[in-house]
Design an enzyme around this catalytic site. Structure first.
Site, PDB file in Angstrom:
ATOM      1  N   LYS A   2      -1.230  29.001  -8.078  1.00 58.11           N
ATOM      2  CA  LYS A   2      -0.186  30.122  -8.541  1.00 58.11           C
ATOM      3  C   LYS A   2      -0.709  31.159  -7.508  1.00 58.11           C
ATOM      4  O   LYS A   2      -0.011  32.012  -6.948  1.00 58.11           O
ATOM      5  CB  LYS A   2      -0.394  30.537  -9.941  1.00 58.11           C
ATOM      6  CG  LYS A   2       0.615  31.461 -10.213  1.00 58.11           C
ATOM      7  CD  LYS A   2       0.640  31.628 -11.799  1.00 58.11           C
ATOM      8  CE  LYS A   2       0.990  30.243 -12.675  1.00 58.11           C
ATOM      9  NZ  LYS A   2       1.003  30.605 -13.936  1.00 58.11           N
ATOM     10  N   ARG A  59      -2.878  35.540 -15.962  1.00 55.74           N
ATOM     11  CA  ARG A  59      -2.233  34.248 -15.827  1.00 55.74           C
ATOM     12  C   ARG A  59      -3.410  33.282 -15.321  1.00 55.74           C
ATOM     13  O   ARG A  59      -4.123  33.638 -14.424  1.00 55.74           O
ATOM     14  CB  ARG A  59      -1.094  33.630 -15.090  1.00 55.74           C
ATOM     15  CG  ARG A  59       0.066  34.443 -15.613  1.00 55.74           C
ATOM     16  CD  ARG A  59       1.181  34.321 -14.827  1.00 55.74           C
ATOM     17  NE  ARG A  59       2.297  35.228 -14.997  1.00 55.74           N
ATOM     18  CZ  ARG A  59       3.394  34.963 -15.331  1.00 55.74           C
ATOM     19  NH1 ARG A  59       3.805  33.698 -15.957  1.00 55.74           N
ATOM     20  NH2 ARG A  59       4.415  35.824 -15.693  1.00 55.74           N
ATOM     21  N   GLY A  64       1.062  24.439 -18.551  1.00 54.39           N
ATOM     22  CA  GLY A  64       1.036  24.797 -20.173  1.00 54.39           C
ATOM     23  C   GLY A  64      -0.161  24.413 -20.881  1.00 54.39           C
ATOM     24  O   GLY A  64      -0.406  24.555 -22.027  1.00 54.39           O
ATOM     25  N   MET A  90      -3.324  25.725 -19.878  1.00 55.41           N
ATOM     26  CA  MET A  90      -4.066  27.018 -20.180  1.00 55.41           C
ATOM     27  C   MET A  90      -3.462  28.154 -20.367  1.00 55.41           C
ATOM     28  O   MET A  90      -2.337  28.050 -20.669  1.00 55.41           O
ATOM     29  CB  MET A  90      -4.965  27.087 -18.825  1.00 55.41           C
ATOM     30  CG  MET A  90      -6.280  26.082 -18.592  1.00 55.41           C
ATOM     31  SD  MET A  90      -6.985  26.287 -17.003  1.00 55.41           S
ATOM     32  CE  MET A  90      -5.744  26.230 -16.140  1.00 55.41           C
ATOM     33  N   ARG A 134       6.616  26.985  -6.709  1.00 49.29           N
ATOM     34  CA  ARG A 134       5.492  25.973  -6.542  1.00 49.29           C
ATOM     35  C   ARG A 134       6.248  24.508  -6.290  1.00 49.29           C
ATOM     36  O   ARG A 134       7.531  24.549  -6.679  1.00 49.29           O
ATOM     37  CB  ARG A 134       4.529  25.579  -7.719  1.00 49.29           C
ATOM     38  CG  ARG A 134       5.389  25.277  -8.902  1.00 49.29           C
ATOM     39  CD  ARG A 134       4.462  25.397 -10.213  1.00 49.29           C
ATOM     40  NE  ARG A 134       5.036  25.197 -11.389  1.00 49.29           N
ATOM     41  CZ  ARG A 134       4.631  25.315 -12.557  1.00 49.29           C
ATOM     42  NH1 ARG A 134       3.345  25.568 -12.892  1.00 49.29           N
ATOM     43  NH2 ARG A 134       5.395  25.264 -13.373  1.00 49.29           N
ATOM     44  N   HIS A 156       8.765  21.820 -22.310  1.00 49.65           N
ATOM     45  CA  HIS A 156       7.631  21.047 -22.267  1.00 49.65           C
ATOM     46  C   HIS A 156       8.078  19.451 -22.235  1.00 49.65           C
ATOM     47  O   HIS A 156       7.546  18.878 -21.446  1.00 49.65           O
ATOM     48  CB  HIS A 156       6.693  21.261 -23.300  1.00 49.65           C
ATOM     49  CG  HIS A 156       5.439  20.493 -23.338  1.00 49.65           C
ATOM     50  ND1 HIS A 156       5.280  19.519 -24.043  1.00 49.65           N
ATOM     51  CD2 HIS A 156       4.339  20.863 -22.486  1.00 49.65           C
ATOM     52  CE1 HIS A 156       4.037  18.883 -23.850  1.00 49.65           C
ATOM     53  NE2 HIS A 156       3.198  19.755 -22.873  1.00 49.65           N
ATOM     54  N   SER A 177      -7.372 -15.696   0.060  1.00 51.61           N
ATOM     55  CA  SER A 177      -6.419 -14.968  -0.507  1.00 51.61           C
ATOM     56  C   SER A 177      -7.313 -14.544  -2.099  1.00 51.61           C
ATOM     57  O   SER A 177      -7.779 -15.109  -2.677  1.00 51.61           O
ATOM     58  CB  SER A 177      -5.256 -15.772  -1.088  1.00 51.61           C
ATOM     59  OG  SER A 177      -4.330 -14.836  -2.213  1.00 51.61           O
ATOM     60  N   CYS A 209      -3.615 -12.092  -4.104  1.00 43.78           N
ATOM     61  CA  CYS A 209      -2.414 -12.471  -4.756  1.00 43.78           C
ATOM     62  C   CYS A 209      -2.726 -12.287  -6.408  1.00 43.78           C
ATOM     63  O   CYS A 209      -2.084 -12.752  -7.073  1.00 43.78           O
ATOM     64  CB  CYS A 209      -2.201 -14.173  -4.656  1.00 43.78           C
ATOM     65  SG  CYS A 209      -3.638 -15.001  -5.105  1.00 43.78           S
ATOM     66  N   TYR A 262      -2.285  -9.073   4.139  1.00 39.26           N
ATOM     67  CA  TYR A 262      -0.993  -8.804   3.243  1.00 39.26           C
ATOM     68  C   TYR A 262      -1.247  -8.489   1.979  1.00 39.26           C
ATOM     69  O   TYR A 262      -2.588  -8.995   1.586  1.00 39.26           O
ATOM     70  CB  TYR A 262       0.152  -9.865   3.448  1.00 39.26           C
ATOM     71  CG  TYR A 262      -0.372 -11.426   2.993  1.00 39.26           C
ATOM     72  CD1 TYR A 262      -0.278 -11.507   1.489  1.00 39.26           C
ATOM     73  CD2 TYR A 262      -0.980 -12.299   3.661  1.00 39.26           C
ATOM     74  CE1 TYR A 262      -0.833 -12.849   1.055  1.00 39.26           C
ATOM     75  CE2 TYR A 262      -1.732 -13.339   3.147  1.00 39.26           C
ATOM     76  CZ  TYR A 262      -1.534 -13.658   1.823  1.00 39.26           C
ATOM     77  OH  TYR A 262      -2.114 -14.844   1.313  1.00 39.26           O
TER      78      TYR A 262
END
Lengths: 917, 917
Positions: free
Chosen positions: B26, B96, B105, B107, B340, B458, B807, B874, B894
């Site tokens: 902020k 703030r 929300g 703090m 933000r 919220h 693998s 895998c 992969y």
């Protein structure tokens, strides 16, 4: 040009004893013996490099090697004054294998080579003994046919038998010259029929074929099997020794024998061995004729006996170890055929090593290196319980070929021995005689009993080597192999019947005798006065030396004061693993433990734990007290809780039963108040059972080994850890108040993540602080962890930031690293060992490449974080010599073994330290 | 001297957007916004370093920091022309929190600070609006008491309610000035009573207490919980922003709102948000009053709307991402309070990223990095089955706050949601509104339904962030939390009843609606035409870009042609794992499989296998065909054989039953030939069952995970491997003949020792050779191994001398490395996660330190022996983004994921490659 052939004659040899890899054990020794001035028949050795070349060269030898061989042959002819194939003065030679590592009886040997239809007559004339010449010839044909041409020996034996019957004689030497000539004719017919060609009359051809046959024998089935068992590399190859024949079958002033410079069974310093008059060496080794003890040579050929005694001394001075030698007397002249370090029993190894130090032949370090840990194990082997034994009469007595007591069920073939043993049966292998084909069966058996053969027969030699009790040459028993039975003094013993044998006395019992601890253990435990034991002083001395040189500490795994006491007597320096769970299985504790498990709230659980606390405190009090002055590592509760509850199946069955009774009673209950009461009781019991069953089912795990156990219990129920920690510290505090120095170490099991030990250490430290304040004492303790989960090893740097010591739990670490359940591995372990996929059972001997790699990582990372980190091992590998060597190599501080294995571990640790240099 | 306070005002700030760690999100944004010339109310930021100092300094700030703060306050007073505590022209400020990582929300915030009994009157005069002044004061007391003094809010709400009742009004703004004054008096009484002291009148004291309270709130319970869930470090700390208050509750030309520069739900490019006229920001965020859509501002305050639109464009150009901002209008003047990067749904993330590339705001790589794999998962989430949905009438409609369909049983508290979910229940959390305390419950629920609150309440914000479907502000439903029920249009829905919600439309159903694949999946599967889907083109574009930048291949785990086809549609490049055992469970195959297992000889076993061969061949034919041109890795039989047999308990029960019938029949059978026949049949069945039971018991394992399975089966019974290899190669040969290019890879499971793969490869290569000769084709195949046993990883140099590919089977590797049975872990997994012992479930996200260490060893050692060694993964981790990043880091070739996760894996792989730089 590369040299493949090494000559030896008249006090001078091309080789020496350090050339074992090149000349084989036998070749190197012949060279060494020659150089040492011993009366060795001259000859030459074809090196193992020629063997390697033979296999590379498509199982044949290049011309240049043959040229070298023929050159050596010419030299030999010159030295001996005889000539191969000469009909007047023929040279006869032996052709023997000899590998760098001894493989007794595994490969082939040919004697009397050089005889043919012509030279046999020349030999008869030269020796003035036609009987000897023809007998040698027929023996040669028989042996050559067997070894080189691979014609069944049986065919020849049958003809020999026929001749004996025809002539009405019982033994071979009684057969007449004419009989032998007829026999030779028959033998040659057999060769022609079986091989398709005439028996080779060209003596050089004979030699050529024999040399090739010996090389070929390196890869025969039994040699390969032997190498597999004893871990000998397949690519070493064998050398071939060609040596002038000398003859023990030259009449009554001739003979042949084998001997040891000390008694290979007891280790006593005495000339020990056997000989046969008028016989060749094979007769002794094969155990077909029962030979005479060497002592008797004193009266038969006193001069030779004297010379032999001198040579024995010379040999020991030269080789600085007990020697096993072969000799032949030809018309009163002694020849030494071979010598090598003698195989011996554990008892003999121990005694010889200690004696030789006292005789100034070797030093203490050498003595420690002379006694294999396995040898020490042997002397700790059980004997028969003396009291029990008194109640039984031995049914027969044979030669005490390999000491120790064994009881088992009778089997008659090596295959049966293997099969029965696989099923978990203890067996005694009973055979007329054993042969290299029986190796696997002998290994599987508890002991070996043969009806023929002497102290150096196959059964005796191999039995001693394996540390298996063996009674050999027990003439009283008659073995009917096909019918799978033996008879002894009118009694019939069938397959599966129990017998017991005592390899120390030679006694045989038709009974299952309980065994008792060995003499040494009896002394240690105070059941036998030290003075009454011959063996104990040797044991004590050797281990005192071992302790001097070892760097690894040796602790013990013990859960009870009794075991702790025993282990201290065996030399343990602390406890490496005290399992606490065993303590909960006692009948008076189990119900409390169960109520702890059944608790539904922390409060209920704490109530049950409070009852367990004083009991645990007593346990630890006893343990810590016995180990005064040493560290005692106590592992917190490890197994999953369901192990303390009854099995599901049992509960279901009991419930079924109770319910059925209830059903039956209910009708009655309506009419009888007594029945009503029973019904009520039943209903209560059923309810209790149902609750128990529900909990058992709730706790059921698919893979308990990977389940809710170890520190996971302590983390889930901190109060369990709390109780155990309190019991440990309160016990310690009381002892400290009593003036007894104790050093508890609290070990958290199954840690895989640093936060696990963090959680547990927090609880333990808190309790320790509380107890120390309550009792007003300072307890020196450590909190550490088992390293048994791969992740703990891989993140040992993190774990060591909290743990103050590591102890490798290699049982579980092996399980996890291999993904192999010890309880289930039996289903394919043997297949894996047979196929050679695993060289050894990884639960017996540490797997260096896998589990070992994790251990190395853990040591490195752990000490990286905490240089003073104490690291030990408490898995069963801690008592396995090979694994102990590894523990030394990677720098552990100590190993921990079961009490009985503590001496073995002490010795192994010393050997590891001494071998390092 | 260190600087702790950063000033911002009038187009110039001490900080900027890159100082998030220091100023919090902020604070950095306020500085940045100020520098960017946005109308930001002036103020200053106290840095996170001050927060760290606060905690280090025993929860207080040193004097020098206070000095800096008072200095900044003086500057602020100068800039605003107002003065804190001045009764004529008082400066009011907001205080703030603002952490480096946003924790919405979590703090505390205090508004209107600076009001007291004197300044309130000054404010009333200055603003010419006493109502506003007293309302602000009573709000301030309430908030300050709640946040700083921790007096329950409820106490104040009750007094407010009483006043409203007394005055007969319904809403807060209707309360009279006198009423407010009375309320203030009551509020101050509450403070005195609860706190024990008078409400602070010293405005500097107010500011001091507020700043400390914000720092303290960093460690409040819900903030800690939030950080735990989102993995935010605890030591970051928060900054404090002190800023001049502007007032949205200054009358009808004032207001306050929140907005997004694009629609955070759908991603559409439109100004999106809500505002309330004559209100302060807290009224919007708390969702207490349902606000108006921003569009409506156009008619209410057209000039402000126009300005807002321009600012939104400016913001996006400046920040190059969608912004979430707060604004206030004070008497027609617009102030930007904060901005933000906006949270968004998966759908919005996808669309915004692609749109922004097309708008030239960002490039392709940035777009790929903008879409989290989890966001992509969301758009693949199921929707309600359209056909089924038609059958149901929605019972209510709320705001479509977070898209997606969810069905579950109703619960009314977060705790219940967590509890029910732990039991495996699917739940919908129904609340009047949610608050930060509900986070854990929201996470546990399938979806969220609230009766109040708007699109930025919220529930809406958190729902979108979690990707949970949410319907909010559904005024038709009335929640009775205490009675655990809600009413909707006369219907009562109780705890445990099923409801379904559609977060995309806002609809609510009292029914359990089956869900259907998402739009994208429907397009891919050809069930919805491309043109009809809004979303699909975005999906396609983004993944095309992802494919451009990723280095990892993406294969799929598929056992059937159907799955293989689906996976190809999702973009799979081959099969990384085809399990063959599933193929044996088909009803027509199981009996043959069982007869194979029951076979007593190799011959019998081969007979059964011969029957399985053509079936397996068909399986592989289909798989290989679907994956034409790509490699298909087929794993040989893996599970222990007992998995194919009935359970022991079942067999015992059946045997019991049959035996009881037999018993009952036996008497009858003596008199009836028919009964006799039945008895005979029964006896035969019982015998068969007994045999089966015996085998089941023989095959029983204590730890099947560590038992006779994987290659251990193939090594014990080479003929099984032979059959499977034959089926694979014959299928391949047939396809090759048909002109279809196939690349089978045979994978040997559970290898722990190089000799295991050696044994199996010998069999496989032999069969391959035979088949190739028979069919006259050349098959390009590889033989490789799973790396799932720690030992295989540790000895990968040896294993790679035989294996042609690796693998990673990270499921089992995790089990072994942790010594943790996946089937049993549930018993303590939650305790471990709760206690923070494991940061994450290791079966979901690869454990880098432990399992990852083994993988690194394996890659290094394996490629050391065979540089071209192909290595993949895998295990199920192959579809987990975080694990995929790791696979990229250690250089795998992969990953292999389940078909539905293939797109996620493609995106994750690309992000891994792009993040590397």
């Amino acid at each position: 040009m590369k040299k493949y052939v090494y000559f030896f004659a008249e006090g001078k040899a091309d080789g020496n004893k350090d050339m074992k890899n090149l000349l084989g054990g036998k070749g190197a020794n012949l060279a060494e013996m020659t150089n040492a001035g011993l009366p060795v028949p001259p000859g030459f050795t074809i090196s193992t490099e020629a063997c390697t070349l033979y296999y590379k060269n498509n199982e044949s030898l290049p011309d240049e090697v043959w040229a070298e061989i023929w050159e050596a042959l010419e030299r030999l002819e010159k030295v001996t004054g005889k000539k191969l194939g000469d009909k007047n003065n023929p040279l006869l030679v032996s052709v023997r294998s000899g590998a760098p590592i001894s493989m007794p009886g595994m490969m082939d040997t040919i004697l009397n080579l050089g005889l043919n239809d012509e030279t046999v007559e020349g030999l008869a004339k030269a020796s003035n003994n036609p009987r000897f010449a023809y007998d040698s010839y027929r023996r040669f044909i028989q042996m050559f046919s067997d070894v080189v041409l691979q014609i069944p020996r049986r065919l020849f034996e049958e003809e020999l038998q026929k001749i004996k019957e025809k002539e009405g004689v019982k033994t071979d030497p009684e057969v007449s010259v004419e009989g032998l000539k007829e026999l030779i004719k028959k033998y040659k017919e057999i060769v022609k029929r079986e091989w398709g060609r005439d028996f080779p009359q060209d003596t050089k051809e004979q030699l050529k074929m024999a040399i090739l046959a010996v090389f070929r024998s390196w890869n025969n089935k039994r040699a390969i099997e032997y190498r597999k068992i004893y871990g000998i590399p397949d690519d070493l190859g064998t050398a071939v020794n060609v040596q002038m024949m000398v003859f023990g079958n030259f009449g009554e002033d001739s003979g042949t024998g084998v001997g040891f410079t000390r008694n290979p069974s007891t280790g006593e310093k005495e000339l020990f061995g056997e000989f046969l008059i008028n016989a060749q060496g094979e007769d002794v080794v094969a155990g077909i004729r029962t030979p005479l003890h060497l002592d008797e040579l004193k009266s038969v050929l006193p001069q030779v006996y004297k010379q032999l005694k001198e040579i024995a001394e010379k040999l020991e001075r030269h080789y600085r170890d007990m020697q096993d030698f072969e000799f032949t007397v030809e018309r009163g002249k002694l020849y030494m055929l071979q010598t090598r370090t003698g195989k011996r029993t554990g008892m003999a190894a121990l005694r010889i090593a200690v004696d030789m130090v006292e005789e100034g032949l070797i030093n203490e370090k050498e003595a420690v290196l002379r006694v294999e840990p396995e040898a020490l194990e042997q002397v700790l082997h059980p004997m028969f319980d003396l009291e029990e034994r008194k109640k039984h009469q031995p049914v027969a007595k044979g030669l005490p070929a390999s000491p120790g007591a064994a009881a088992g069920r009778v089997v008659f073939t090596a295959e049966d021995a293997v099969q029965w043993a696989k099923r978990g049966e203890k067996v005694i292998l009973v055979r007329p005689e054993t042969s290299p084909e029986d190796i696997a069966g002998m290994k599987a058996a508890q002991g070996i009993l043969t009806s023929t053969g002497g102290m150096t027969s196959h059964a005796a030699v191999v039995g001693r080597q394996m540390g298996k009790p063996a009674v050999v040459g027990c003439g009283d028993i008659k073995v009917y192999e096909d019918e799978k039975k033996f008879e002894v003094k009118g009694k019939v013993v069938k397959e599966g019947d129990w017998v017991s044998i005592d390899g120390t006395t030679g006694e045989v019992f038709i009974a299952k005798l309980p065994t008792a601890p060995s003499e040494i253990i009896q002394v240690i435990m105070g059941k036998l006065p030290k003075e009454k034991s011959k063996l104990y002083p040797y044991f004590e001395k050797l281990l005192t030396w071992a302790d001097k040189y070892r760097k690894l500490g040796v602790r013990t795994n013990a859960d009870t004061p009794h075991d702790a006491r025993l282990a201290r007597l065996f030399g343990a320096e602390g406890i490496g693993l005290a399992r606490t769970e065993h303590m909960f299985f006692a009948p008076e504790r189990l119900p409390i433990m169960q109520s702890m498990i059944l608790a539904e709230t922390e409060e209920e659980r704490r109530e049950a734990l409070a009852k367990l606390l004083p009991m645990q405190r007593e346990d630890f009090y006893g343990l810590l007290k016995e180990m005064e002055g040493y560290e005692v590592t106590i592992r917190l509760l490890d197994p999953p809780l369901h192990e303390f509850l009854p099995k599901r199946e049992e509960l279901v069955e009991e419930l079924h039963k109770k319910r059925r009774i209830l059903e039956a009673m209910e009708f009655e209950a309506e009419h009888s108040s007594e029945a009503e009461k029973i019904v009520e009781e039943l209903e209560a019991e059923i309810e209790k059972l149902e609750k128990l069953l529900a909990r058992v089912e709730e706790l059921h795990e698919f893979n308990p080994m990977l389940g809710h156990r170890g520190c996971r219990l302590g983390i889930t129920f901190n109060e369990i850890t709390e109780m155990q920690a309190r019991a440990i510290f309160e016990a310690a505090a009381r002892l400290l108040r009593e003036g007894i120095k104790v050093y508890p170490e609290v070990m958290v099991p199954l840690v895989g993540h640093v936060k696990e030990i963090e959680d547990q250490k927090r609880v333990i430290d808190r309790v320790a602080k509380e107890v120390m304040e309550d009792y007003g004492v300072e307890i020196h303790y450590r909190v550490g962890t088992m390293i048994e989960v791969p992740r703990a090893a891989l993140t040992a740097d993190q774990v060591a930031s909290v743990a103050e010591f590591f102890s490798f739990g290699t049982n579980d670490l092996t399980q996890m690293t291999f993904a192999l359940s010890r309880d289930d591995a039996g289903k394919f372990l043997n297949i894996y060992l047979d196929k050679g996929i695993w060289p050894k059972d990884p639960f017996r001997t540490l797997d260096r490449d896998g589990v070992g790699a994790l251990m190395k990582i853990a040591v490195e990372k752990g000490r990286g974080t905490r240089p003073e980190l104490k690291i030990g091992i408490c898995g069963e590998h801690g008592g396995d010599p090979e694994s102990i060597y590894f523990c030394h190599e990677i720098g552990l501080d100590y190993v921990s073994a079961s009490p009985y294995r503590v001496p073995v571990a002490r010795l192994a640790a010393a050997r590891a330290a001494l071998q390092e240099k």
